[in-house]
Write an enzyme that holds these catalytic residues in place. Structure first.
Site, short mmCIF file in Angstrom:
data_model
loop_
_atom_site.label_atom_id
_atom_site.label_comp_id
_atom_site.label_asym_id
_atom_site.label_seq_id
_atom_site.Cartn_x
_atom_site.Cartn_y
_atom_site.Cartn_z
N ASP A 192 0.91 -1.14 0.00
CA ASP A 192 0.00 0.00 0.00
C ASP A 192 0.95 1.18 0.00
O ASP A 192 1.57 1.49 1.02
CB ASP A 192 -0.87 0.01 1.27
CG ASP A 192 -1.85 1.17 1.24
OD1 ASP A 192 -1.43 2.29 0.91
OD2 ASP A 192 -3.04 0.96 1.53
N HIS A 193 1.11 1.82 -1.15
CA HIS A 193 2.23 2.77 -1.24
C HIS A 193 2.07 3.97 -0.32
O HIS A 193 3.04 4.65 -0.01
CB HIS A 193 2.51 3.17 -2.70
CG HIS A 193 1.58 4.22 -3.24
ND1 HIS A 193 0.32 3.91 -3.69
CD2 HIS A 193 1.73 5.55 -3.41
CE1 HIS A 193 -0.27 5.03 -4.10
NE2 HIS A 193 0.56 6.04 -3.95
N HIS A 248 -5.71 2.91 0.95
CA HIS A 248 -4.96 4.07 1.46
C HIS A 248 -5.71 4.83 2.56
O HIS A 248 -5.13 5.16 3.60
CB HIS A 248 -4.66 5.06 0.33
CG HIS A 248 -4.08 4.42 -0.90
ND1 HIS A 248 -3.15 3.41 -0.85
CD2 HIS A 248 -4.30 4.65 -2.22
CE1 HIS A 248 -2.83 3.05 -2.08
NE2 HIS A 248 -3.51 3.78 -2.94
C1 BG6 Z 1 -3.19 4.61 -6.52
C2 BG6 Z 1 -4.49 4.67 -7.28
O1 BG6 Z 1 -3.20 3.56 -5.60
O2 BG6 Z 1 -3.00 5.84 -5.84
C3 BG6 Z 1 -4.52 5.85 -8.22
O3 BG6 Z 1 -4.67 3.48 -8.01
C4 BG6 Z 1 -4.20 7.13 -7.49
O4 BG6 Z 1 -5.77 5.97 -8.86
C5 BG6 Z 1 -2.92 6.97 -6.68
O5 BG6 Z 1 -4.03 8.15 -8.45
C6 BG6 Z 1 -2.68 8.18 -5.80
O6 BG6 Z 1 -1.41 8.06 -5.24
P1 BG6 Z 1 -0.56 9.35 -4.85
O7 BG6 Z 1 0.69 8.80 -4.26
O8 BG6 Z 1 -0.33 10.11 -6.13
O9 BG6 Z 1 -1.40 10.12 -3.91
#
Ligand code: BG6
Length: 504
Positions: free
Chosen positions: A178-179, A241
């Site tokens: 989960d980045h 997230h």
């Molecule tokens: C991803 C989603 O997990 O997170 C995307 O699949 C989204 O749709 C992205 O744009 C948002 O990540 P960040 O790091 O740009 O806030």
């Protein structure tokens, strides 16, 4: 700095976008900073009939914006190997196995392997099963599996996928990405909470009025229409997230900073989430879909006009919701979340709103309160701001809001490591704290499934219901107004042009 153990990283989907945009640059930064030693290899596998040379050129293109000291990028790229691969063909696994043993000898990697599934999820189960049956997971060293989202489409499919993975890997070997958990300021939530004596005593329903988490994006669905049609914002952002941030904000202090203890506290929050009945969904959750509008002075089309999107689509591109956590600490405190595409700005921010004083002597004639807020800026600004009240110049009877700010990335933006860099480094060291445990995934799907079922059965007749470039549909504001609260504008909107120490 702890160096990672020697290992081979096998990337499935190595010709794809994620590998190019995130993984190669992250591995390069780890290499450049000395966290990865010279003894490492990366094997890219995918369908395309590429050679090592083409693959290496591709890797170099993805890192060309970093400074290259004395041809260091050529040396770095020489650690990359490519193997054309058919995930359903057993002989592909045999060839990969023999390549990996050759590389083990060449780089002294002692059988340590990370299998990174950076591709469409359809074949995750097949790959895991074949890796095991063809004994690619039987080595003298350690074996880890990194798996990208989406982890299933709902609870049932996630469980099926998990069962397949568990036939080949133990829970300890599985690292579910989960980045957001790799973002510096998301990790900082624990530190802010548990390393400051002034917050923890107030961190409960006695002193906190509500918590707000906003993650807004300017981008639309771009070329991901097909994926988005089957996902929507609820599955794409909320199930993972947003709920992960809720858990970090709400959990009790762990007894130790180990992955096991931290995850066990987070799991208790997922268990304590008030489940919604079908009838409550519309009351607690709001969905939206963007229509046309103006972004950065350019006209943009609505969601229904995007490529690969059904012109009559019922898919949501915005979600706002109110979560209640039914435990001793939080009963009665709403946690509001809001996230969407094609909104006014790219920003992720958490606002903790404290309750008003029982009696405030400094309200002045306006009788206006300015609650204390603790704002955690996740991105693009990284830092914290504490909103307080202090004496107004030349006035001893009223107070004025002031703010104390700390900015984590102001001095040198380059210093903040990318989420993927942090997560890869963690995985290589065997630290699974910032990855989602199966139980977290399962409980968050169960929570979200109720909402998605109601939404798929009741079509949203009012879509599109927010203009591109806005902060979402008006129902999202009404959600808070019903509780006598309102969304706090994000720092960028609120203090445009002001310096940090100016009063609000
Ligand atoms: C991803 C989603 O997990 O997170 C995307 O699949 C989204 O749709 C992205 O744009 C948002 O990540 P960040 O790091 O740009 O806030």
């Amino acid at each position: 700095m702890i160096k990672t153990p020697k290992a081979i990283i096998v990337i499935f989907g190595a010709t794809g976008d994620l590998a190019k945009r995130k993984l190669f640059p992250s591995i390069y930064r780890l290499y450049q900073s000395g966290k990865i030693s010279e003894d490492f290899a990366v094997v890219g596998v995918a369908r395309r009939p590429w050679s090592n040379e083409i693959f290496r050129e591709n890797v170099k293109r993805s890192i060309h914006h970093f400074p290259d000291d004395n041809g260091g990028q050529d040396i770095f790229a020489s650690h990359f190997y490519y193997h054309p691969f058919d995930v359903t063909n057993i002989s592909s696994y045999h060839e990969l196995k023999s390549l990996l043993s050759t590389l083990d000898d060449r780089y002294n990697t002692a059988g340590n392997r990370i299998f990174y599934l950076a591709m469409a999820p359809d074949f995750f189960g097949t790959i895991a099963t074949n890796l095991k049956s063809e004994r690619l997971t039987t080595t003298e060293g350690w074996i880890r599996l990194i798996i990208e989202k989406p982890f299933g489409h709902d609870y049932d499919s996630a469980q099926e996928l998990n069962n397949q993975l568990r036939m080949a890997f133990t829970e300890e070997q599985i690292y579910r990405i989960d980045h957001y958990l790799g973002k510096e300021m998301v990790q900082n939530i624990k530190v802010i909470r548990f390393a400051n004596a002034i917050f923890e005593p107030l961190w409960n329903s006695q002193y906190i009025a509500n918590v707000q988490i906003t993650s807004s994006e300017i981008l639309g669905v771009e070329d991901r229409g097909r994926y988005y049609e089957s996902s929507g914002t609820l599955r794409d952002m909320v199930q993972n997230h947003m709920l992960q941030m809720v858990a970090l904000l709400a959990m009790d202090p762990p007894i130790k900073l180990t992955a096991e203890e931290i995850r066990s506290e987070k799991i208790k929050i997922f268990r304590a989430l008030k489940p919604l009945s079908n009838n409550e969904v519309e009351q607690y959750f709001v969905r939206g879909q963007y229509g046309p509008g103006i972004i950065n002075e350019n006209k943009v089309v609505g969601y229904k006009e995007e490529n690969d999107v059904d012109p009559a689509s019922n898919t949501e591109t915005f979600v706002a919701g109110k979560l209640m956590i039914e435990n001793f600490r939080w009963t009665g405190v709403p946690f509001y979340i809001r996230t969407g595409k094609r909104m006014q700005e790219k920003s992720t921010e958490i606002v903790i709103q404290f309750k008003d004083l029982p009696m405030n002597l400094y309200l002045g004639q306006e009788r206006k309160t300015h609650p204390n807020l603790l704002v955690i800026h996740i991105q693009p600004d990284e830092g914290i701001t504490l909103h307080l009240n202090a004496q107004k110049t030349n006035s001893s009877v009223t107070s004025t809001p002031i703010r104390l700010s700390y900015c984590n990335n102001c001095a040198d933006k380059m210093n903040t490591p990318e989420a993927y860099e942090i997560l890869l480094y963690d995985c290589m060291r065997g630290d699974s704290t910032n990855f989602a445990h199966w139980e977290e995934v399962a409980l968050s799907w169960k929570f979200v499934d109720v909402i998605s079922n109601v939404w798929s059965n009741n079509k949203a007749t009012e879509f599109p219901n927010y203009e591109s470039g806005s902060m979402g549909p008006k129902e999202s504001d009404v959600l808070l107004e019903k509780d006598d609260f309102h969304w706090w504008p994000t720092i960028t909107t609120r203090f445009k042009g002001e310096s940090d120490n100016e009063n609000i």
